[in-house]
Design an enzyme around this catalytic site. Sequence first.
Site, PDB file in Angstrom:
ATOM      1  N   ASP A 394       0.845  -1.189   0.000  1.00  0.00           N
ATOM      2  CA  ASP A 394       0.000   0.000   0.000  1.00  0.00           C
ATOM      3  C   ASP A 394       0.886   1.248   0.000  1.00  0.00           C
ATOM      4  OD1 ASP A 394      -2.459   1.303   0.035  1.00  0.00           O
ATOM      5  OD2 ASP A 394      -2.582   1.332   2.216  1.00  0.00           O
ATOM      6  N   GLU A 397       2.543   4.848  -4.230  1.00  0.00           N
ATOM      7  CA  GLU A 397       2.530   5.734  -5.414  1.00  0.00           C
ATOM      8  C   GLU A 397       3.865   6.444  -5.664  1.00  0.00           C
ATOM      9  OE1 GLU A 397      -1.199   4.509  -4.195  1.00  0.00           O
ATOM     10  OE2 GLU A 397       0.152   5.739  -3.014  1.00  0.00           O
ATOM     11  N   ASP A 471      -9.248   3.866  -2.382  1.00  0.00           N
ATOM     12  CA  ASP A 471     -10.179   4.292  -1.336  1.00  0.00           C
ATOM     13  C   ASP A 471     -11.490   4.835  -1.914  1.00  0.00           C
ATOM     14  OD1 ASP A 471      -8.052   3.624   0.204  1.00  0.00           O
ATOM     15  OD2 ASP A 471      -7.654   5.629   0.973  1.00  0.00           O
TER      16      ASP A 471
END
Length: 730
Positions: A394, A397, A471
């Site tokens: 997670d 990015e 999300d």
Amino acid sequence: MNSLLSFLNTLMKIPGVIRLFNYLKKSKYKRRIPRFVKTPPSDSKFIENKLNLTFEDFNTIFEFQDNSVDLLFGKPEYPTIFSQMKSESISNFDELSYVITVNENGDIDFQYEGRKLSIDIQINSNWLSINLVHNFDQIFGLGEKGGSLNKMGEKWIFWNVDNPGFEPDSDPLYKSYPIMILSSPSSWIALIIDYPGYQEWDLRKRTTNHLYIEDRNIYAKILFARTPKELMREIIKHLGSFPLPPIWTLGYHQCRWSYFPGSKVLEVAETFRDKKIPADVIYLDIDYMDEFRCFTWDEKNYGDPIELINKLHDLGFKVVTMIDPGIKVDPDYFVYQQGIENNYFCKIDGENYVDPVWPGDCVFPDFFNTEVRKWFGSLYENLVSYGVDGFWNDMNEPSTFTLRGTMADEVIHDLDGNKIAHRTLHNKYGQMMIKASYDGLSKLYNNKRVFLLSRSGYLGSQKYGWIWTGDNKANWGHLRLSLRKLINSGLSGHFASGADIGGFRNNPSPELYARWIQLGLFYPLMRTHTSTFSKDQEPWSFGDEVEEISRQVINMRYKLIPYIYTWMWYASKYGVPLIRPMWMEFPDDPACFDKTIQERQFFFGPEMLVAPVTSKRLNKWLVYLPKGEWINFFTGEVYDGGSLLSIEIGLSDILIFVRSGSIIPMYETVDTNYELTSKSGIEYLRFGSDCSGKVYLDDGTTLNYQSGNYGFYAIDDNLNIELIDGQGFD
């Protein structure tokens, strides 16, 4: 004052308060991210790129192959996903009836099956402009973008960013897949721009598109095919195939940020078993770590890791844990110590780059370096030894708690001695993290398959694992959006994907959750996941009616695993995704390209047409069935296709129509998890007459299938089974 500070310091040591503080701090920063900061030069400031037939003036190279053309502008510094180019003189190649010419201005013109594509290349300082003029009908692909399924009519940005609270039309998001599919019924072209830095694609005009790339050195590829399935085969051949996951990953997954403490994890797992709702996977989000330090375990709140995981295994659950890229700056933390000692972290101005994430100030492994990837992959050893079955990358990015929201452009990466700025490689950082994780886990698991889930991605990320859409929110718009995202992800080469069932943020109504889990039945990754600040989102959390609907839906998922696994293998080998747009199966039917139809129904494999209910409080639903005979999966009712139908629906109804003449392989009975369900054996359901079907079989766990130890079988109307690929499997 000292007593107040002491109280605040004590308060901040409480895990729940830490989570709340970090969440609010993160949300505050994220809302202030500009919609994006980079602006390409105006078109008037670009100059024409004059090319001769060998394209030597600007270091541009064309290479012609059976179904593709390669374009290399300059000499890219970054690692490309394609093989190294060789300079060749341009020539016409007509095996697929296309003609390519270059006019005196250096523009490239393609003529293919009555369709035209002209490419005009211009340059300005460090920017490249590719102007496309074409007569194609629609554009698909672009990965996991918002908006409509057809990407024409909007401007799109490729720059990976954590965008919590995103809306259905928000852009950019977590992933970048700069690949477009230009479609028409008789000719299909894919244009791939392999540049992992900033790109902006202006597709607002129907026949004239402008692609702006913040670099003069890029690698691109054009693929040709006569049908969409042929094009998908070309795409997966060039971008790389998805390795088969452990078959238990096709079961139901349950997740929350976070199940806290360890006793709560066991409570949820035991409730699944008590309520006889099948499930295979339960997740541990960041709170299982010791103060968010990756590769550690919070024994105070989660107890002994081996003891907890063994209890979950005894209940028939697999355990997946999260790992982030941010490594806490802490001299007493073994991961930080090793990284500092070996100079493994990203640099800026010669110093380690530091930004805040969940643990506070963090440094970031330089995953573009081979030695760093080997080191990071080896760090999974302890968690694997505890019995963890899969992992979840997670925040990759990478996401940081700053106004910018990610790394500075000026960060320097070390590509095994070649120093390159982050701005050139940004979109690939997360992919290199999952490559490090995948390679390390492959060694640790030896011959076992790896399950790895990632929030970030780039062209070719399917070679390392799964993705999900990030999300999302608990509303009907996000429910509908999930289907469009998953379809275009599959068309971009990454078909192993899912969306958080029920929505990550906010609270779904019972009706919304029921409709979402019905759609989630068909996601490649079927996972419910929600935020720490939302209400409970387990299947039994919405009342008795929705609990029973969820039980029946999940039972259906487990019965369909032989069918799902068959077409996941086919997707892995041939690139044709499990979730397919209508036109994938009926490219000659204009209705299948209609916006309303292609965005509200889809094919699940080649034989099942699904029309999910994605709006509230309805008792009828419109369905388009292409020409032919169709059979309602549940009722057996037969329909003649070629028109729209109005079907009566209740909350428990799922609309699945099977092509007449199909055979669907299914497990006979369902138990609490995949392993027990699979022991029931496979039955073959016939729909209509003169039926045929396919089924794929292997051991579901090891990599032996890569050596041919599998069987892909054809099934005839008498249920005779004939091996058509592989060595066979009993």
